[in-house]
Design a protein around this motif. Structure first.
Motif, PDB file in Angstrom:
ATOM      1  N   SER A 135       0.819  -1.212   0.000  1.00 22.58           N
ATOM      2  CA  SER A 135       0.000   0.000   0.000  1.00 22.58           C
ATOM      3  C   SER A 135       0.855   1.266   0.000  1.00 22.58           C
ATOM      4  CB  SER A 135      -0.944   0.005   1.198  1.00 22.58           C
ATOM      5  OG  SER A 135      -0.202   0.135   2.377  1.00 22.58           O
ATOM      6  N   THR A 190      -3.670  -3.603  -6.009  1.00 20.35           N
ATOM      7  CA  THR A 190      -3.782  -2.730  -4.840  1.00 20.35           C
ATOM      8  C   THR A 190      -5.201  -2.624  -4.282  1.00 20.35           C
ATOM      9  OG1 THR A 190      -4.075  -0.872  -6.319  1.00 20.35           O
ATOM     10  CG2 THR A 190      -1.849  -1.286  -5.546  1.00 20.35           C
ATOM     11  N   ILE A 199      -6.584  -4.114  -0.755  1.00 18.87           N
ATOM     12  CA  ILE A 199      -5.879  -3.879   0.503  1.00 18.87           C
ATOM     13  C   ILE A 199      -6.800  -3.394   1.613  1.00 18.87           C
ATOM     14  CG2 ILE A 199      -4.247  -2.260   1.544  1.00 18.87           C
ATOM     15  CD1 ILE A 199      -2.386  -2.940  -0.712  1.00 18.87           C
TER      16      ILE A 199
END
Ligand SMILES: Nc1ncnc2c1ncn2[C@@H]1O[C@H](COP(=O)(O)OP(=O)(O)OP(=O)(O)O)[C@@H](O)[C@H]1O
Ligand SMILES: [Mg+2]
Lengths: 343, 313
Positions: A184, A213, A216
């Motif tokens: 992240s 991503t 997350i």
């Protein structure tokens, strides 16, 4: 007046036994959730809207191929460019008339540009004369594809990563959380740029970037919920009955965090759609001439004052889809919680 | 042991059991501190102690929900301390738990039918849907719930009814041994007796063995054959319910007993709470369980044991 007590009959509640016998029909968990969802009008409308839109997007691949939405005749750009929406009916704002830049009076652009009378564009055209309607349909398709991909990634990677990390605990949890922090901390834009360099711009690298991503936040939330839920007595009870970890996750953990998961997904979807739009706006997204809602909006930005419809129409679609997802998410969250039912 | 009469079989044996939370860290808690006791088949063993003394932890460790840091647990003469996989789930069919908080121990997203049938499903104890349904109905009847309740969710029940659901869930796998972790402390006084009586009745009918955890000595005395008194992770005294209640040895037990209100205003006026001085646990001297009277043990140094014995006379 002497009331005859015999005239009165106690209705219901003759005895407590009878009360206890009032039972509900045996519905499954899903039937029950569906019944509760139906109580929420907005959610139902959103659901139907999304189903229709999704069906429309799938069907449209037959009628509106990308090539048709991208094609334009360079010799006739002057005739077809920047035509306002025209329905063929005298509805103000939808009759092919627009105030040309600098003019005080409305003009019928279709006549001034000598558009053949058989041609009319329901949603107008863009600066090089392509039908905005067709381009929005293609854009919608791409946005929905991104949305669906983001949802799957969120659900599959995010939820299982979070549950696994929280359930295992100890050093496994620590390692997995450090990995999340590392991932992240890399800005999304860098990932997309790198992927763009590797794979070329396009829908595939956008989806891949979201895949890398987008899960997350979900993983974090699910892990936190898992940490608190796994200490609950009913989880311990299931364990002491011999339930396997996978089953505990499916039967006890995930249903009890369905609310969180759904809210998270419903936040991810608009974010993913917007992410695509932003990327397209800075030329990291879909490759022109393919249109997406984001690229349509960014292309029309400079023309906002002159041809507002070119930016308003795709924005309207974008807002409508995002809103529908959010409202549906709200309804689903309540539907999965038996305590929220009003009966 | 100076026993003439043969004791019944030992069902659960704890030998020098230890468990620390957060071992090696600054916030280490010795929740179980060298505890040893046995539970005989068919008896009710009451475990009392104030809040935080480690009663729940002992119960959960016996069920292998927590990993002990040391010591050994035997069930039916077999070492279960390190059971894994299939052997562990076999053991868990024999030992079940009733939880402290009936609300928290039922999954609010599941219907009563599925909650009760959970153990049946996991251990494949029923072959068909019909058999499952019948078994659930039978269990509901057993714990005194209405058969129509199967399609309801836990939040649609009263506290006492929820605790009955928890009991039915535990009984579904036909266990030999049940750990009841303060099964009544979250209930209204008027329902407490109902649930305790239900548990007693079930014990007779199914020849169960209970570990009955509570912090109220008077309730434990009513249901238990033998009682163990815990404080700060240590077992201080074990004896028959009568011995512990009427002839307590350890100052902590005396203090606990003196805290019980008496339902007679005149006696109650006279009642004096005995303060417990915990320094006798922390002075660092080696203490072990010493049998002061037959079957009545106390954690003490030899001198203290003599002293306790003398005090009794
Ligand atoms: N998961 C945990 N992590 C760390 N410490 C814990 C944990 N569970 C319990 N403890 C600590 O262990 C000690 C014993 O707790 P336990 O729950 O066994 O007490 P108890 O005798 O059951 O109390 P109560 O009567 O309030 O239920 C307490 O000091 C508690 O703070
Ligand atoms: Mg407890």
């Amino acid at each position: 007046m002497a009331a005859n007590t015999n005239d009165f009959v106690i209705v219901g509640a003759q005895n407590s036994e009878a009360n206890e016998h009032i039972s509900k029909p045996a519905l499954s968990f899903w039937q029950d959730a569906w019944r509760r969802l139906k109580l929420n009008k907005l959610a139902v409308i959103s659901l139907w809207f999304l189903v229709l839109i999704l069906g429309f997007a799938i069907l449209s691949t037959i009628f509106v191929p990308q090539s048709k939405a991208n094609a334009f005749d360079s010799n006739q750009v002057g005739t077809y460019k920047n035509l306002p929406p025209k329905s063929g009916l005298p509805i103000p704002g939808w009759d092919g008339q627009i105030k040309e830049p600098g003019a005080t009076e409305k003009t019928d652009v279709y006549t001034t540009q000598n558009v053949p009378s058989k041609d009319k564009f329901l949603l107008g055209t863009d600066t090089i004369g392509r039908s905005l309607g067709l381009r929005i349909v293609v854009g919608l398709r791409i946005s929905l594809l991104v949305a669906v991909a983001a949802t799957f990634i969120d659900l599959i990677i995010g939820v299982s990563y979070g549950v696994f990390s929280g359930w295992k605990g100890g050093w496994i949890d620590t390692v997995l959380q450090r990995i999340i922090e590392v991932v992240s901390s890399i800005p999304n834009l860098i990932i997309v740029t790198m992927l763009g360099l590797l794979l070329g711009n396009g829908i595939f690298s956008i989806i891949l970037a979201i895949a890398m991503t987008g899960w997350i936040n979900m993983a974090r939330q699910v892990r936190n919920m898992t940490l608190s839920l796994k200490e609950r007595d009913y989880v311990l009870a299931a364990k002491s009955l011999g339930e396997s970890s996978t089953k505990v996750a499916l039967k006890h953990l995930i249903p009890n965090m369905a609310g969180t998961i759904i809210v998270q997904v419903m936040m991810t979807i608009p974010t993913a759609i917007m992410f695509e739009a932003v990327l397209s706006a800075i030329n990291l997204g879909v490759k022109p001439p393919t249109s997406s809602l984001g690229s349509l909006i960014s292309d029309a930005q400079n023309m906002l004052q002159f041809y507002p419809y070119q930016i308003l129409l795709p924005s309207f679609v974008l807002v409508l889809i995002s809103l529908a997802f959010i409202l549906l998410g709200d309804g689903l969250r309540d539907a999965f919680d038996p305590r929220a039912s009003e009966d | 042991m100076s026993e003439t009469q043969a004791r019944p079989k030992k069902l659960v044996e704890l030998n020098d059991l230890q468990l620390s939370f957060n071992p090696g860290k600054s916030n280490e808690v010795k929740a179980i501190d060298h505890v040893s006791f046995d539970i005989y088949e068919g008896e009710v063993f009451g475990l009392v102690g104030e809040s935080g003394s480690g009663k729940t932890t002992i119960g959960r460790t016996i069920l292998k929900l927590y990993e002990p840091t040391g010591g050994e647990i035997k069930f039916n003469h077999e070492d279960v301390t390190n059971l894994k996989g299939k052997a562990l789930s076999e053991f868990r069919k024999d030992a079940q738990m009733i939880f402290q908080d009936p609300q928290a121990s039922l999954n609010g997203r599941m219907k009563v039918r599925d909650i009760i049938a959970e153990g049946l499903d996991i251990n494949h104890l029923v072959k068909s849907k019909k058999e499952r349904h019948d078994k659930v109905q039978e269990l509901l009847k057993l714990v005194g719930l209405n058969e129509d309740h199967v399609t309801r969710y836990p939040h649609e029940f009263s506290g006492g009814q929820r605790q009955r659901i928890g009991i039915a869930r535990a009984l579904a796998v036909d266990p030999k041994f049940i750990i009841a972790d303060e099964p009544i402390s979250a209930l209204d006084v008027s329902i407490q007796a109902q649930v305790v009586n239900l548990m007693k009745e079930l014990q007779h009918r199914h020849s169960l063995t209970y570990l009955f955890i509570a912090h109220d000595l008077s309730m434990v005395k009513y249901i238990s054959d033998r009682i163990g008194v815990m404080h700060w992770g240590k077992l201080l005294e074990i004896g028959t319910a009568d011995a512990v209640y009427n002839h307590p040895l350890h100052p902590y037990t005396k203090s606990l007993l003196s805290a019980i209100p008496v339902p007679d205003p005149e006696v109650e006026m006279q009642r004096q709470h005995i303060e417990y001085d915990a320094s006798i646990e922390t002075d660092g001297q080696a203490r072990e369980m010493i049998e002061v009277n037959p079957g009545h043990f106390v954690l003490a140094t030899p001198q203290e044991a003599k002293q306790y014995a003398n005090d009794q006379k």
